[in-house]
Design a protein around this motif. Structure first.
Motif, PDB file in Angstrom:
ATOM      1  N   LEU A 184       0.829  -1.207   0.000  1.00 24.42           N
ATOM      2  CA  LEU A 184       0.000   0.000   0.000  1.00 24.42           C
ATOM      3  C   LEU A 184       0.864   1.258   0.000  1.00 24.42           C
ATOM      4  O   LEU A 184       0.617   2.201  -0.760  1.00 24.42           O
ATOM      5  CB  LEU A 184      -0.917   0.011   1.220  1.00 24.42           C
ATOM      6  N   SER A 185       1.876   1.282   0.876  1.00 24.44           N
ATOM      7  CA  SER A 185       2.730   2.471   0.998  1.00 24.44           C
ATOM      8  C   SER A 185       3.485   2.757  -0.296  1.00 24.44           C
ATOM      9  O   SER A 185       3.713   3.926  -0.640  1.00 24.44           O
ATOM     10  CB  SER A 185       3.719   2.286   2.155  1.00 24.44           C
ATOM     11  N   VAL A 194      -0.851   6.137   4.872  1.00 18.61           N
ATOM     12  CA  VAL A 194      -1.291   4.758   5.064  1.00 18.61           C
ATOM     13  C   VAL A 194      -1.148   4.403   6.534  1.00 18.61           C
ATOM     14  O   VAL A 194      -0.136   4.723   7.167  1.00 18.61           O
ATOM     15  CB  VAL A 194      -0.468   3.784   4.197  1.00 18.61           C
ATOM     16  N   ILE A 204      -6.353   4.586   4.544  1.00 22.82           N
ATOM     17  CA  ILE A 204      -5.559   5.476   3.687  1.00 22.82           C
ATOM     18  C   ILE A 204      -6.270   6.816   3.602  1.00 22.82           C
ATOM     19  O   ILE A 204      -7.495   6.868   3.407  1.00 22.82           O
ATOM     20  CB  ILE A 204      -5.386   4.913   2.260  1.00 22.82           C
TER      21      ILE A 204
END
Length: 284
Positions: A184-185, A194, A204
């Motif tokens: 995700l990051s 995040v 997020i």
């Protein structure tokens, strides 16, 4: 400082004599109290009086010797400063002492600052994944300037994560959580935040972003997880469900609640989906 000024009537020109007087009086208070009690009650014991007097004198002597030893370098430095000798190195041993003192204070200050930073990180970062935790996420949003409190909030849940722990063990579950946080990051913008919301849920904040942009970003992440899975359950790549809500600077808890409702809708619709606070769309 107030106490120093209040005692200035005692030998105004000599700090050593002032300390001597205070020390002498304070150490003799027990002896004076015993004498007053003895005269008032008529039960003065000579042996106890002599013992108490001897101990008082010894205690006074020890205190005065210690005070003198502590004051000697300070008075020497004061004299050197008055004569302008300290800067020229006339008292190197005093200079070394002062430098050691300041060095110790500096180390203590740095250690305290590092400890405060560590406590702050522990309170606002998730220990497993290294990203922000729920408290850090909320703190980041509430402390933003008013003109930067707009964008989208997404709540994300890893699909069937319990099966990962049940079938593969908690170590594999922790690995999946760390890999998911890293994915995700890596796939959001630097301006976005995040966080691990709790358990297998993540959050997020897409800064200055509309729902279409946030949905497209999450769909891109979902597609990459299918192409490059971080793990599998029953032969299927690990996926996620997500809910998105617009935040325009109002109550952030309201936006989070709407995103949570959208996340519930996505899971009820079959998981591996991205839902908005008002509409539901199959992830692309």
């Amino acid at each position: 400082m107030q106490f120093y000024l209040a005692t200035s009537f005692l030998f105004p020109r000599s700090l050593r004599l002032r300390l001597f007087t205070l020390c002498f009086v304070s150490t003799h208070l027990p002896l004076i109290g015993y004498l007053l009690w003895g005269f008032a009650s008529g039960r003065m014991a000579l042996a106890e009086f002599l013992l108490l007097t001897a101990m008082t004198v010894i205690g006074t002597a020890i205190a005065l010797i210690g005070i003198g030893a502590l004051l000697t370098p300070i008075q020497a430095l004061a004299g050197a400063l008055e004569k302008g000798q300290a800067a020229s190195g006339a008292l190197p041993e005093v200079g070394d002492m002062i430098r050691s003192l300041y060095s110790g204070l500096d180390r203590a200050a740095r250690a305290t600052g590092e400890r405060i930073d560590h406590l702050h990180r522990a309170a606002h970062e998730d220990a497993l994944t290294g990203i922000a935790n729920r408290r850090g996420f909320l703190s980041h949003l509430t402390q933003r300037d008013d003109d930067r409190k707009r964008g989208c909030i997404a709540l994300i849940d890893i699909d069937y994560f319990k099966r990962v722990n049940d079938l593969c063990g908690h170590e594999e579950g922790d690995r999946v959580l760390c890999a998911f946080a890293a994915r995700l990051s890596a796939l959001v913008r630097r301006a976005d935040l995040v966080a691990r919301w709790g358990g297998e849920e993540f959050a997020i904040f897409f800064e200055d972003c509309i729902e279409d942009e946030a949905s497209w970003t999450l769909a891109r992440i979902a597609a990459q997880l299918r192409d490059r899975p971080i793990g599998e359950v029953h032969g299927r790549p690990i996926s996620f469900s997500a809910g998105i809500a617009r935040w325009s600077g109002g109550d952030v808890e309201d936006a989070i609640a709407r995103a949570d409702t959208a996340l519930y809708d996505a899971k009820q619709a079959g998981r591996d989906r991205i839902a908005r606070a008002t509409t539901l769309a199959q992830s692309a």
